[in-house]
Enzyme design. Structure first.
Site, PDB file in Angstrom:
ATOM      1  N   HIS A 172       0.841  -1.204   0.000  1.00  0.00           N
ATOM      2  CA  HIS A 172       0.000   0.000   0.000  1.00  0.00           C
ATOM      3  C   HIS A 172       0.869   1.244   0.000  1.00  0.00           C
ATOM      4  O   HIS A 172       1.587   1.529   0.955  1.00  0.00           O
ATOM      5  CB  HIS A 172      -0.933   0.031   1.207  1.00  0.00           C
ATOM      6  CG  HIS A 172      -1.963   1.113   1.139  1.00  0.00           C
ATOM      7  ND1 HIS A 172      -2.938   1.143   0.171  1.00  0.00           N
ATOM      8  CD2 HIS A 172      -2.168   2.221   1.897  1.00  0.00           C
ATOM      9  CE1 HIS A 172      -3.711   2.205   0.343  1.00  0.00           C
ATOM     10  NE2 HIS A 172      -3.253   2.878   1.383  1.00  0.00           N
TER      11      HIS A 172
ATOM     12  N   HIS B  12       0.998   5.521  -1.333  1.00  0.00           N
ATOM     13  CA  HIS B  12       0.604   6.765  -2.003  1.00  0.00           C
ATOM     14  C   HIS B  12       1.912   7.525  -2.212  1.00  0.00           C
ATOM     15  O   HIS B  12       2.410   8.197  -1.298  1.00  0.00           O
ATOM     16  CB  HIS B  12      -0.344   7.597  -1.138  1.00  0.00           C
ATOM     17  CG  HIS B  12      -1.615   6.899  -0.760  1.00  0.00           C
ATOM     18  ND1 HIS B  12      -2.642   6.700  -1.654  1.00  0.00           N
ATOM     19  CD2 HIS B  12      -2.034   6.367   0.412  1.00  0.00           C
ATOM     20  CE1 HIS B  12      -3.642   6.071  -1.046  1.00  0.00           C
ATOM     21  NE2 HIS B  12      -3.291   5.852   0.210  1.00  0.00           N
TER      22      HIS B  12
ATOM     23  N   ARG C 228      -4.957  15.413   6.454  1.00  0.00           N
ATOM     24  CA  ARG C 228      -5.436  15.260   5.078  1.00  0.00           C
ATOM     25  C   ARG C 228      -5.459  16.591   4.339  1.00  0.00           C
ATOM     26  O   ARG C 228      -5.179  16.641   3.133  1.00  0.00           O
ATOM     27  CB  ARG C 228      -6.837  14.629   5.080  1.00  0.00           C
ATOM     28  CG  ARG C 228      -7.316  14.229   3.702  1.00  0.00           C
ATOM     29  CD  ARG C 228      -8.681  13.598   3.735  1.00  0.00           C
ATOM     30  NE  ARG C 228      -9.718  14.570   4.029  1.00  0.00           N
ATOM     31  CZ  ARG C 228     -11.028  14.365   3.807  1.00  0.00           C
ATOM     32  NH1 ARG C 228     -11.433  13.194   3.322  1.00  0.00           N
ATOM     33  NH2 ARG C 228     -11.916  15.272   4.099  1.00  0.00           N
TER      34      ARG C 228
ATOM     35  N   TYR D 245      -5.115   7.607  -7.186  1.00  0.00           N
ATOM     36  CA  TYR D 245      -6.348   8.354  -7.468  1.00  0.00           C
ATOM     37  C   TYR D 245      -6.109   9.775  -7.967  1.00  0.00           C
ATOM     38  O   TYR D 245      -7.060  10.543  -8.155  1.00  0.00           O
ATOM     39  CB  TYR D 245      -7.271   8.380  -6.245  1.00  0.00           C
ATOM     40  CG  TYR D 245      -6.640   8.887  -4.964  1.00  0.00           C
ATOM     41  CD1 TYR D 245      -6.501  10.237  -4.709  1.00  0.00           C
ATOM     42  CD2 TYR D 245      -6.201   7.987  -3.999  1.00  0.00           C
ATOM     43  CE1 TYR D 245      -5.927  10.694  -3.535  1.00  0.00           C
ATOM     44  CE2 TYR D 245      -5.631   8.426  -2.814  1.00  0.00           C
ATOM     45  CZ  TYR D 245      -5.500   9.783  -2.586  1.00  0.00           C
ATOM     46  OH  TYR D 245      -4.933  10.233  -1.424  1.00  0.00           O
TER      47      TYR D 245
ATOM     48  N   ARG E  62     -16.662   5.980   1.821  1.00  0.00           N
ATOM     49  CA  ARG E  62     -16.920   7.425   1.773  1.00  0.00           C
ATOM     50  C   ARG E  62     -16.893   7.945   0.345  1.00  0.00           C
ATOM     51  O   ARG E  62     -17.529   8.952   0.030  1.00  0.00           O
ATOM     52  CB  ARG E  62     -15.860   8.182   2.596  1.00  0.00           C
ATOM     53  CG  ARG E  62     -15.943   7.981   4.090  1.00  0.00           C
ATOM     54  CD  ARG E  62     -14.880   8.784   4.819  1.00  0.00           C
ATOM     55  NE  ARG E  62     -13.565   8.171   4.739  1.00  0.00           N
ATOM     56  CZ  ARG E  62     -12.530   8.657   4.079  1.00  0.00           C
ATOM     57  NH1 ARG E  62     -12.653   9.784   3.396  1.00  0.00           N
ATOM     58  NH2 ARG E  62     -11.371   8.046   4.074  1.00  0.00           N
TER      59      ARG E  62
ATOM     60  N   HIS F 234      -9.634   1.063   1.144  1.00  0.00           N
ATOM     61  CA  HIS F 234      -9.450   1.586   2.498  1.00  0.00           C
ATOM     62  C   HIS F 234     -10.667   1.195   3.332  1.00  0.00           C
ATOM     63  O   HIS F 234     -11.810   1.421   2.906  1.00  0.00           O
ATOM     64  CB  HIS F 234      -9.373   3.123   2.489  1.00  0.00           C
ATOM     65  CG  HIS F 234      -8.109   3.679   1.927  1.00  0.00           C
ATOM     66  ND1 HIS F 234      -8.108   4.728   1.027  1.00  0.00           N
ATOM     67  CD2 HIS F 234      -6.807   3.383   2.148  1.00  0.00           C
ATOM     68  CE1 HIS F 234      -6.862   5.030   0.718  1.00  0.00           C
ATOM     69  NE2 HIS F 234      -6.052   4.231   1.381  1.00  0.00           N
TER      70      HIS F 234
ATOM     71  N   GLU G  69     -10.531   2.896   8.661  1.00  0.00           N
ATOM     72  CA  GLU G  69      -9.311   3.507   9.180  1.00  0.00           C
ATOM     73  C   GLU G  69      -9.622   4.424  10.351  1.00  0.00           C
ATOM     74  O   GLU G  69      -8.818   4.557  11.273  1.00  0.00           O
ATOM     75  CB  GLU G  69      -8.602   4.290   8.071  1.00  0.00           C
ATOM     76  CG  GLU G  69      -7.290   4.918   8.510  1.00  0.00           C
ATOM     77  CD  GLU G  69      -6.569   5.624   7.378  1.00  0.00           C
ATOM     78  OE1 GLU G  69      -5.455   6.130   7.613  1.00  0.00           O
ATOM     79  OE2 GLU G  69      -7.104   5.684   6.257  1.00  0.00           O
TER      80      GLU G  69
ATOM     81  N   HIS H 196      -5.843  -1.171   6.215  1.00  0.00           N
ATOM     82  CA  HIS H 196      -5.983  -0.682   7.588  1.00  0.00           C
ATOM     83  C   HIS H 196      -6.905  -1.589   8.413  1.00  0.00           C
ATOM     84  O   HIS H 196      -6.455  -2.312   9.272  1.00  0.00           O
ATOM     85  CB  HIS H 196      -6.464   0.775   7.665  1.00  0.00           C
ATOM     86  CG  HIS H 196      -5.593   1.731   6.945  1.00  0.00           C
ATOM     87  ND1 HIS H 196      -4.250   1.877   7.240  1.00  0.00           N
ATOM     88  CD2 HIS H 196      -5.856   2.606   5.924  1.00  0.00           C
ATOM     89  CE1 HIS H 196      -3.728   2.802   6.444  1.00  0.00           C
ATOM     90  NE2 HIS H 196      -4.672   3.241   5.630  1.00  0.00           N
TER      91      HIS H 196
ATOM     92  N   ASP I 155       2.340   3.058   3.058  1.00  0.00           N
ATOM     93  CA  ASP I 155       1.232   4.002   2.957  1.00  0.00           C
ATOM     94  C   ASP I 155       1.698   5.439   2.737  1.00  0.00           C
ATOM     95  O   ASP I 155       2.064   5.832   1.627  1.00  0.00           O
ATOM     96  CB  ASP I 155       0.357   3.873   4.200  1.00  0.00           C
ATOM     97  CG  ASP I 155      -0.971   4.609   4.101  1.00  0.00           C
ATOM     98  OD1 ASP I 155      -1.222   5.240   3.048  1.00  0.00           O
ATOM     99  OD2 ASP I 155      -1.759   4.571   5.052  1.00  0.00           O
TER     100      ASP I 155
END
Length: 453
Positions: free
Chosen positions: A69, A71, A92, A131, A218, A242, A245, A279, A330
């Site tokens: 995983h 990003h 975030r 993404y 979400r 995900h 989490e 997660h 991650d």
């Protein structure tokens, strides 16, 4: 035919509780063709000439590690988010600020450096949860998959394999709020258009596999979850998501759908043997049963989960109900699969105030074979005949590992102790240095480009 011979001082072979001394490993065309333990230091049947031709690997040789995983762009945040209190949601906002500054060229430069840093840490394959599809305003590039193509090229430059997990990201909350601000570049409008764009991307490079991801409950409406799951299932591709989490995600899902995120995914056909939940930090007992019964995996990311104050996932309970565990770095607060692996055990000790939940070979399997399988590379992660020739040699004479028995290296070694890395039989790292990428210089330049005012 390309042939090479390697003589490992110690090698960790499948189904062995601890490393085996003096192992001859022969490689042909990127695959392991022979594995010969030299019992008692004797010669193999092939004779002394074979040993004379072999390149010695002092230290402990492991199968290639898999980072299930990633990003890649989060690496630009390392050390920049610790100047005050906050939680996942405040972190975030800073992540979105970096995301807004990336274009295909900047992403290629950053991801190339990040993937090369992974190679230095013994990682031979990465799963990129991707993404950042479109322009910052949500408009498409001339090539709608330009950002994904940049990641494929970056992995090739770094010399590691890539599973590109093309991520469906459509809404800003379980209640269907529209994407806004930096999130707009994530979305394709609906799952059908996501599938059309993902299908159009067909890289032919041998170092890449394509998979799919549901960002989270979400970000994908319940009625469209099945479209993503079907896309992956029809192609035999890995599917990641995900999951739980944050407690807030669980609460919002219950409020809107009357069930947990795991139950919602099960209802819409997302769970299964090719699915990995990332997660799963806050599951219920019922959630664990659903994951185990469906043979879904879980990717734990302990260094990120502690960095973002997410909490501790119930790793031992997961394993006990048959959930395969893999590992990921991650957000890349650190890139060190040894740290991720031992954190699985050490976090369980914090939770239970007891020691000895996972054996060293279980932790190694999570960092290697299980991670490769979660990314669709079922022929990697083992030092065995027929497997991909991914070999990671760790020094046993560093300040961290000196005096440590080989079986204890999982609890003592770190990324800095990786001395040599082969990926599909090619040497990518030698003497602790990447052969083609100046990793510190390229990290500094690419991060400066996306963080400077």
């Amino acid at each position: 035919m390309t042939t090479a011979r390697w003589l490992a001082e110690y090698a960790w072979l499948p189904a062995h509780a601890e490393p085996t001394p003096d192992v001859l490993i022969e490689v042909e065309d990127g695959r392991i063709s022979v594995v010969t333990p030299l019992v008692g230091g004797g010669s193999p049947t092939a004779g002394v000439e074979v040993l004379r031709d072999a390149t010695r690997l002092p230290g402990l040789t492991l199968p290639g590690l898999a980072n299930a995983h990633s990003h890649a762009f989060h690496r630009a945040l390392r050390g920049r988010t610790h100047d005050g209190r906050g939680d996942f949601w405040s972190w975030r906002d800073r992540m979105y600020a970096v995301a807004a500054r990336l274009d295909p060229d900047a992403y290629l430069a950053l991801a190339r450096a990040v993937y090369a840093e992974m190679a230095l840490a013994g990682i031979t394959c990465v799963g990129e949860f991707h993404y950042l599809h479109h322009r910052p305003d949500g408009g498409r590039y001339d090539d709608p998959n330009a950002m994904g193509a940049a990641l494929v090229e970056a992995a090739a430059h770094a010399g590691i394999r890539l599973t590109l997990l093309d991520t469906c990201y459509l809404t800003a909350g379980v209640d269907g709020r529209p994407l806004a601000g930096p999130q707009r570049r994530f979305g394709d409008g609906d799952a059908t258009r996501w599938a059309e764009r993902a299908t159009a991307f067909r890289p032919e490079d041998g170092h890449v596999l394509l998979g799919a991801a549901v960002h989270s409950v979400r970000a994908v409406p319940a009625g469209q979850l099945g479209t993503v799951a079907d896309w992956a299932r029809e192609r035999g591709a890995p599917l990641h998501v995900h999951l739980s989490e944050q407690p807030a995600e669980n609460d919002e899902c219950r409020a809107v759908h009357g069930r947990t995120p795991t139950a919602l995914l099960a209802e819409h056909g997302v769970l299964g043997p090719a699915t990995t939940a990332v997660h799963a930090t806050h599951p219920t007992s019922g959630d664990l049963a659903l994951l185990g019964e469906s043979r879904s995996g879980v990717c734990l990311c302990p260094t990120t989960e502690r960095d973002l104050a997410d909490g501790l996932g119930p790793a031992r309970r997961m394993a006990d109900v048959g959930i395969p565990l893999s590992l990921g770095s991650d957000s890349h607060a650190v890139i060190d699969l040894f740290e991720e692996a031992r954190a699985v055990e050490l976090d369980e000790r914090l939770r239970t105030r007891r020691r000895g939940h996972f054996t060293p070979d279980e932790l190694l399997a999570a960092a290697s074979a299980a991670g490769h399988a979660a990314l669709g590379w079922h022929d990697a992660g083992r030092i065995a005949v027929g497997a991909r020739a991914d070999l990671v040699t760790v020094r046993l004479d560093s300040a961290r590992t000196a005096g440590v028995p080989p079986v204890g290296a999982i609890f003592a070694a770190g990324a800095a102790d990786v001395d040599q890395v082969l990926v599909d039989g090619r040497v990518v790292v030698a003497d602790g240095r990447h052969l083609t990428v100046d990793v510190p210089a390229e990290l500094a330049a690419s991060i400066e480009a996306v963080t400077s005012a």
